[in-house]
Design a protein around this motif. Structure first.
Motif, PDB file in Angstrom:
ATOM      1  N   SER A 156     -21.731  38.350  35.095  1.00  0.00           N
ATOM      2  CA  SER A 156     -22.056  36.931  34.995  1.00  0.00           C
ATOM      3  C   SER A 156     -20.785  36.169  34.647  1.00  0.00           C
ATOM      4  O   SER A 156     -19.719  36.768  34.444  1.00  0.00           O
ATOM      5  CB  SER A 156     -23.151  36.694  33.935  1.00  0.00           C
ATOM      6  OG  SER A 156     -24.393  37.236  34.349  1.00  0.00           O
ATOM      7  N   LEU A 204     -19.107  32.599  32.515  1.00  0.00           N
ATOM      8  CA  LEU A 204     -19.260  31.587  31.475  1.00  0.00           C
ATOM      9  C   LEU A 204     -18.194  30.520  31.703  1.00  0.00           C
ATOM     10  O   LEU A 204     -16.992  30.814  31.666  1.00  0.00           O
ATOM     11  CB  LEU A 204     -19.070  32.238  30.102  1.00  0.00           C
ATOM     12  CG  LEU A 204     -19.377  31.431  28.850  1.00  0.00           C
ATOM     13  CD1 LEU A 204     -20.829  30.990  28.824  1.00  0.00           C
ATOM     14  CD2 LEU A 204     -19.053  32.264  27.608  1.00  0.00           C
ATOM     15  N   ALA A 263     -27.138  28.461  35.038  1.00  0.00           N
ATOM     16  CA  ALA A 263     -27.728  28.043  33.769  1.00  0.00           C
ATOM     17  C   ALA A 263     -26.891  26.930  33.164  1.00  0.00           C
ATOM     18  O   ALA A 263     -25.662  27.036  33.079  1.00  0.00           O
ATOM     19  CB  ALA A 263     -27.813  29.225  32.800  1.00  0.00           C
ATOM     20  N   LEU A 278     -30.904  25.886  29.421  1.00  0.00           N
ATOM     21  CA  LEU A 278     -30.813  26.737  28.244  1.00  0.00           C
ATOM     22  C   LEU A 278     -31.455  26.104  27.022  1.00  0.00           C
ATOM     23  O   LEU A 278     -31.794  26.805  26.065  1.00  0.00           O
ATOM     24  CB  LEU A 278     -29.344  27.055  27.941  1.00  0.00           C
ATOM     25  CG  LEU A 278     -28.593  27.861  29.004  1.00  0.00           C
ATOM     26  CD1 LEU A 278     -27.113  27.934  28.649  1.00  0.00           C
ATOM     27  CD2 LEU A 278     -29.183  29.261  29.137  1.00  0.00           C
ATOM     28  N   MET A 322     -28.227  29.650  22.516  1.00  0.00           N
ATOM     29  CA  MET A 322     -27.801  29.725  23.912  1.00  0.00           C
ATOM     30  C   MET A 322     -27.327  31.119  24.266  1.00  0.00           C
ATOM     31  O   MET A 322     -27.592  31.610  25.371  1.00  0.00           O
ATOM     32  CB  MET A 322     -26.708  28.688  24.183  1.00  0.00           C
ATOM     33  CG  MET A 322     -27.252  27.287  24.375  1.00  0.00           C
ATOM     34  SD  MET A 322     -26.101  26.148  25.173  1.00  0.00           S
ATOM     35  CE  MET A 322     -25.019  25.751  23.815  1.00  0.00           C
ATOM     36  N   ILE A 330     -28.704  33.279  27.327  1.00  0.00           N
ATOM     37  CA  ILE A 330     -27.810  33.807  28.360  1.00  0.00           C
ATOM     38  C   ILE A 330     -28.022  35.305  28.518  1.00  0.00           C
ATOM     39  O   ILE A 330     -28.063  35.840  29.632  1.00  0.00           O
ATOM     40  CB  ILE A 330     -26.346  33.485  28.010  1.00  0.00           C
ATOM     41  CG1 ILE A 330     -26.101  31.970  28.115  1.00  0.00           C
ATOM     42  CG2 ILE A 330     -25.386  34.245  28.928  1.00  0.00           C
ATOM     43  CD1 ILE A 330     -24.801  31.519  27.469  1.00  0.00           C
ATOM     44  N   HIS A 382     -29.059  37.244  31.923  1.00  0.00           N
ATOM     45  CA  HIS A 382     -28.170  38.267  32.468  1.00  0.00           C
ATOM     46  C   HIS A 382     -28.936  39.564  32.736  1.00  0.00           C
ATOM     47  O   HIS A 382     -28.675  40.252  33.740  1.00  0.00           O
ATOM     48  CB  HIS A 382     -27.028  38.522  31.487  1.00  0.00           C
ATOM     49  CG  HIS A 382     -26.076  39.593  31.921  1.00  0.00           C
ATOM     50  ND1 HIS A 382     -25.005  39.361  32.748  1.00  0.00           N
ATOM     51  CD2 HIS A 382     -26.056  40.928  31.644  1.00  0.00           C
ATOM     52  CE1 HIS A 382     -24.356  40.496  32.955  1.00  0.00           C
ATOM     53  NE2 HIS A 382     -24.969  41.459  32.296  1.00  0.00           N
ATOM     54  N   VAL A 433     -23.044  30.466  34.035  1.00  0.00           N
ATOM     55  CA  VAL A 433     -23.430  29.622  32.899  1.00  0.00           C
ATOM     56  C   VAL A 433     -22.385  28.536  32.719  1.00  0.00           C
ATOM     57  O   VAL A 433     -21.194  28.831  32.586  1.00  0.00           O
ATOM     58  CB  VAL A 433     -23.548  30.459  31.609  1.00  0.00           C
ATOM     59  CG1 VAL A 433     -23.954  29.566  30.437  1.00  0.00           C
ATOM     60  CG2 VAL A 433     -24.532  31.605  31.799  1.00  0.00           C
ATOM     61  N   LEU A 447     -19.438  30.776  22.332  1.00  0.00           N
ATOM     62  CA  LEU A 447     -20.215  31.675  23.188  1.00  0.00           C
ATOM     63  C   LEU A 447     -19.453  32.934  23.605  1.00  0.00           C
ATOM     64  O   LEU A 447     -20.045  34.029  23.608  1.00  0.00           O
ATOM     65  CB  LEU A 447     -20.723  30.917  24.415  1.00  0.00           C
ATOM     66  CG  LEU A 447     -21.817  29.891  24.134  1.00  0.00           C
ATOM     67  CD1 LEU A 447     -22.148  29.098  25.399  1.00  0.00           C
ATOM     68  CD2 LEU A 447     -23.079  30.564  23.593  1.00  0.00           C
TER      69      LEU A 447
END
Length: 358
Positions: free
Chosen positions: A85, A87, A116, A210, A293, A297, A301, A309, A322
């Motif tokens: 994923s 971010l 997201a 989210l 969050m 996440i 995932h 995200v 995060l």
């Protein structure tokens, strides 16, 4: 608890495109852009001294801009359990050219099954809830008369006329703050999150929120009449003194340059953690939301083949950001540098190098 407006800059602007302004249209450049709503007529400046109203780009302008787009912001690759994923740290007030994703960001988005966001502002149900939450209640005045007059004058000076009438006063002053650098081309109409949402919808990807509108709006509102007046008064003071302008300008320019060090040092230069009350408010605005969050996440995932995200960049910094929280959950977290390693403090792979430069 009152939270001065500078502490809400990166948060509040995300909501404003739902309450005011133009949601920018985007799509997969090889697909037709989805329709988007026009800017409200009441928000269009008529005074030639006012900043021009944002104009929605055409499909051809989107394609041309995408062909020339550069990467901005902060990007990490997340790996766990055989899944990948991404971010991405965004900014909610931007210049028009900044909202178009560059090659690295675009590749990550294309390779992800789902998107997201803090909130999907293209979801009609989200908009409906935000509209209800931001509307001024009809049961009595919400501000002292002198402060209400001052807020109205500030809106006139900002070329907004009566466009914000009917909204809660905290939302009105947050809108003023988010629009304060329109003359420099910085506008929530060009917020990165909304463009990504429009693009993902156009590509047929599932888009998740989210958070809830209720939680986000609660962060902007005063708990009582005194807190409400403090939020509005401090916001107007910071606009009048140029503090809000300086903070927003430094924040978005750091994002545009992918300057992690400046963003990570936000607590040192924001002048926003000078009291126990301010520190508690910042924990609510960032740290507590980050925990929730990160959990959301992780759930996405686990069930998707890949999630992109995208949330505000201030959610990425520090030991409670995060990247750090997801690393603590067992994720391999690798910084994707568009130019060079981020330096000390950023969560990255042990190599510290960009994934696409190996």
């Amino acid at each position: 608890m009152a939270l001065p407006i500078r502490r809400l800059l990166a948060h509040s602007a995300l909501l404003l495109s739902a309450c005011f302004g133009l949601p920018a249209t985007a799509a997969d450049p090889v697909a037709e852009p989805p329709a988007s709503a026009p800017a409200p007529a009441a928000s269009q400046p008529v005074d030639p001294a006012c900043p021009p109203a944002p104009v929605e780009p055409t499909a051809e302008e989107v394609r041309q801009a995408m062909a020339q787009a550069r990467d901005h912001g902060l990007l990490w690759k997340l790996k766990r359990d055989g899944r990948t994923s991404w971010l991405y740290g965004t900014v909610h007030v931007a210049q028009r050219d900044w909202m178009f994703p560059g090659p690295a960001v675009m590749a990550a988005l294309r390779g992800s099954q789902e998107l997201a966001l803090e909130l999907d502002l293209l979801d009609p149900l989200i908009i409906e809830r935000l509209t209800a939450l931001t509307r001024q209640p009809a049961d009595g005045p919400l501000l002292p008369a002198a402060l209400a007059e001052r807020l109205g004058k500030a809106e006139q000076q900002a070329c907004l006329g009566g466009a914000l009438q009917g909204l809660r006063p905290e939302i009105r002053v947050a809108t003023l703050t988010a629009l304060v650098l329109r003359s420099e081309g910085l506008d929530p109409s060009w917020g990165v999150d909304n463009f990504l949402a429009s693009m993902a919808h156009g590509m047929g990807k599932k888009v998740h929120s989210l958070e809830s509108p209720e939680r986000q709006i609660k962060l902007l509102l005063g708990d009582d009449a005194a807190a409400r007046a403090t939020i509005v008064g401090e916001g107007l003071d910071e606009l009048a003194q140029g503090q809000a302008q300086r903070t927003l300008r430094r924040l978005v320019n750091a994002w545009a340059a992918s300057d992690y060090a400046t963003l990570a040092s936000y607590p040192q230069w924001c002048d926003c953690l000078n009291s126990a009350e301010q520190r508690q408010a910042m924990r609510k605005l960032l740290d507590e939301r980050n925990v929730a969050m990160a959990a959301a996440i992780a759930r996405l995932h686990q069930r998707a083949r890949g999630v992109f995200v995208a949330v505000g960049s201030l959610h990425m910094i520090g030991p409670h950001g995060l990247p750090a929280l997801l690393k603590a959950r067992g994720y391999e977290v690798e910084w994707v540098s568009f130019t060079a390693p981020p330096g000390p403090g950023a969560e990255s792979a042990s190599s510290g190098r960009a994934a696409h430069s190996k």
